[in-house]
Design an enzyme around this catalytic site. Structure first.
Site, PDB file in Angstrom:
ATOM      1  N   PHE A 128       0.835  -1.208   0.000  1.00 56.00           N
ATOM      2  CA  PHE A 128       0.000   0.000   0.000  1.00 56.00           C
ATOM      3  C   PHE A 128       0.865   1.251   0.000  1.00 56.00           C
ATOM      4  O   PHE A 128       1.662   1.460   0.911  1.00 56.00           O
ATOM      5  CB  PHE A 128      -0.938   0.015   1.212  1.00 56.00           C
ATOM      6  CG  PHE A 128      -1.939   1.141   1.141  1.00 56.00           C
ATOM      7  CD1 PHE A 128      -3.124   0.996   0.436  1.00 56.00           C
ATOM      8  CD2 PHE A 128      -1.678   2.360   1.758  1.00 56.00           C
ATOM      9  CE1 PHE A 128      -4.037   2.041   0.337  1.00 56.00           C
ATOM     10  CE2 PHE A 128      -2.597   3.414   1.666  1.00 56.00           C
ATOM     11  CZ  PHE A 128      -3.784   3.249   0.954  1.00 56.00           C
ATOM     12  N   ASP A 213       8.937   3.193   2.319  1.00 55.90           N
ATOM     13  CA  ASP A 213       7.724   3.960   2.622  1.00 55.90           C
ATOM     14  C   ASP A 213       7.472   3.877   4.137  1.00 55.90           C
ATOM     15  O   ASP A 213       7.096   2.838   4.667  1.00 55.90           O
ATOM     16  CB  ASP A 213       6.550   3.371   1.821  1.00 55.90           C
ATOM     17  CG  ASP A 213       5.243   4.136   2.035  1.00 55.90           C
ATOM     18  OD1 ASP A 213       5.152   4.914   3.008  1.00 55.90           O
ATOM     19  OD2 ASP A 213       4.308   3.929   1.244  1.00 55.90           O
ATOM     20  N   LYS A 242       1.371  10.873   7.690  1.00 50.61           N
ATOM     21  CA  LYS A 242       0.597  10.533   8.887  1.00 50.61           C
ATOM     22  C   LYS A 242       1.094  11.189  10.189  1.00 50.61           C
ATOM     23  O   LYS A 242       0.647  12.278  10.522  1.00 50.61           O
ATOM     24  CB  LYS A 242       0.514   9.014   9.015  1.00 50.61           C
ATOM     25  CG  LYS A 242      -0.332   8.398   7.887  1.00 50.61           C
ATOM     26  CD  LYS A 242      -0.754   6.979   8.153  1.00 50.61           C
ATOM     27  CE  LYS A 242      -1.817   6.501   7.179  1.00 50.61           C
ATOM     28  NZ  LYS A 242      -1.342   5.722   6.039  1.00 50.61           N
TER      29      LYS A 242
HETATM   30  C1  LIG Z   1      -1.528   5.786   4.577  1.00 54.29           C
HETATM   31  C2  LIG Z   1      -0.404   5.366   3.716  1.00 54.29           C
HETATM   32  C3  LIG Z   1      -0.128   6.007   2.488  1.00 54.29           C
HETATM   33  C4  LIG Z   1      -1.038   7.062   1.912  1.00 54.29           C
HETATM   34  O1  LIG Z   1      -1.174   8.172   2.714  1.00 54.29           O
HETATM   35  P1  LIG Z   1      -2.378   9.204   2.447  1.00 54.29           P
HETATM   36  O2  LIG Z   1      -2.066  10.341   3.370  1.00 54.29           O
HETATM   37  O3  LIG Z   1      -3.647   8.499   2.733  1.00 54.29           O
HETATM   38  O4  LIG Z   1      -2.294   9.614   1.020  1.00 54.29           O
HETATM   39  C5  LIG Z   1       1.000   5.616   1.797  1.00 54.29           C
HETATM   40  N1  LIG Z   1       1.804   4.641   2.256  1.00 54.29           N
HETATM   41  C6  LIG Z   1       1.575   4.008   3.420  1.00 54.29           C
HETATM   42  C7  LIG Z   1       2.519   2.967   3.895  1.00 54.29           C
HETATM   43  C8  LIG Z   1       0.455   4.334   4.172  1.00 54.29           C
HETATM   44  O5  LIG Z   1       0.190   3.668   5.316  1.00 54.29           O
END
Ligand SMILES: *Cc1c(COP(=O)(O)O)cnc(C)c1O
Length: 389
Positions: A128, A213, A242
């Site tokens: 993700f 990420d 986040k």
């Molecule tokens: C939440 C998340 C995203 C996307 O972040 P948004 O602020 O919703 O665009 C990307 N990578 C990871 C690992 C995430 O948990």
């Protein structure tokens, strides 16, 4: 009838205020919030220090264009680089923008080296990285990409844990490997330290870039500022979001001088909102707290206690709980069966959690959670487990 589009499955509950680890619903109930807006409210709700920083900045200046110098952003970038592997930072507003920017940085690096065809990004199947077009095709998930064609080209995939398929998937066109250091949405799957070290070695050998990420697992969530620090490696590019805003939307991509070398003149990337004074002031206030002496040590300590307690529950209910996953305060309680009802029962007992892949109940308390709040969560989880047996 709601005028909001139907892209969420919302619980029939709304909140009028939050304080620390608790949320207060509009119908007068008090909930222990152990999902923290999915790892966003890193310092709890209405944190007085953050409220003060936001109000102070709000009275001065909210937004100016990136056509001008922004001292608050200079300061946040400087602090992020001083404490981490990175030499440069580009600010965004969300996680998916940060992962997109990370992909752009990797491609520009090889482009600027005269290798424009070295542009493919190798990702874990069903990972993700957010919801933009590039990010959904990077994730390679059927569910997320269905109906959103044509396919965005340039992404290859390998299977989680399958080193052979990883090595086979690297070609002369591969520019970077991009993985979540801990896979969040898809079930709190921790990539073991030795695998991360192996990834680093492979990238060095093939002369390609490593993108980790850390949008969900970064900013202190695992007891270190970045989750990859446990493996004692250094990536080339790291998207974050986040937790860095504590509830204010902030994203960023952090990179080494080498990786940033393709972003070499004005216009190679940009964002209207990214890095504005209001966001940057809140980001700095979040770092004031997280960089405080002993803060991360405490995350480590209290999370060990939480994991221990959860493992005790697992031992008591071995037919219900399959595994306690995760690191630090990024926790997954994997059940043998679908977790929907379990999460609902926790909520009815005033504990808020959220699902993740593979039957996982995702538990993400604020990083400044108190021991007595963890004890309350344990009590509720035990009660719900007992109902099942
Ligand atoms: C939440 C998340 C995203 C996307 O972040 P948004 O602020 O919703 O665009 C990307 N990578 C990871 C690992 C995430 O948990």
């Amino acid at each position: 009838m709601s005028s909001l589009a139907k892209n969420y499955n919302r619980k029939k509950i709304s909140f009028k205020k939050g304080k620390g680890s608790f949320l207060y619903s509009t119908n007068g109930k008090k909930y222990l919030d152990f999902l923290s807006g999915i790892a966003v409210n890193s310092l709890g709700h209405s944190n007085p220090y953050l409220v003060k920083a936001l109000n102070k900045q709000a009275k001065k200046i909210w937004h100016v264009s990136n056509a001008f110098l922004i001292p608050e952003g200079e300061r946040l970038a400087k602090r992020l680089t001083q404490k981490t592997f990175a030499d440069y930072v580009m600010f965004q507003n969300s996680g998916t923008e940060a992962t997109e920017a990370a992909i752009k940085v990797a491609r520009r690096y090889f482009y600027s080296k005269g290798k424009p065809n070295k542009n493919r990004i190798l990702c874990i199947k069903n990972s993700f990285h957010g919801r933009t077009l590039a990010a959904i095709f990077a994730s390679g998930s059927k569910k997320m990409t269905e109906g959103f064609g044509p396919k965005v080209e340039g992404f290859d995939h390998f299977k989680y844990g399958d080193h052979k398929s990883l090595k086979k998937a690297i070609t002369s066109k591969t520019a970077a490997i991009m993985v979540e250091t801990i896979m969040g949405e898809n079930g709190i799957k921790v990539i073991p330290d030795w695998c991360l070290r192996d990834l680093r070695k492979i990238c060095n050998k093939k002369k390609i870039l490593l993108i980790l990420d850390e949008v969900q697992c970064g900013i202190g969530r695992t007891g270190k500022f970045f989750a990859f620090e446990h493996a004692k490696i250094k990536p080339d590019i790291v998207p974050i979001a986040k937790g860095i805003g504590g509830g204010f939307p902030i994203g960023a991509v952090l990179m080494t001088k080498k990786a940033a070398s393709g972003i070499n003149y004005p216009g190679t990337h940009g964002s209207t909102f990214g890095g504005n004074p209001l966001a940057m002031s809140v980001g700095n206030a979040v770092l004031d707290q997280i960089f405080k002496k002993g803060f991360l040590k405490n995350v480590e300590k209290i999370s060990k206690y939480f994991h221990n307690e959860l493992n005790k529950i697992k031992s008591s209910y071995p037919e219900l709980i399959k595994e306690v996953r995760g690191k630090g305060l990024l926790i997954g309680l994997q059940l043998f069966n679908d977790q929907t009802k379990f999460i609902k029962r926790l909520m009815e007992n005033k504990l808020l959690t959220i699902r993740a892949g593979e039957n996982v109940v995702r538990i993400l308390p604020p990083l400044n959670v108190k021991k007595k709040e963890i004890n309350l969560a344990i009590k509720i989880i035990k009660k719900v487990c007992k109902e099942y047996s």
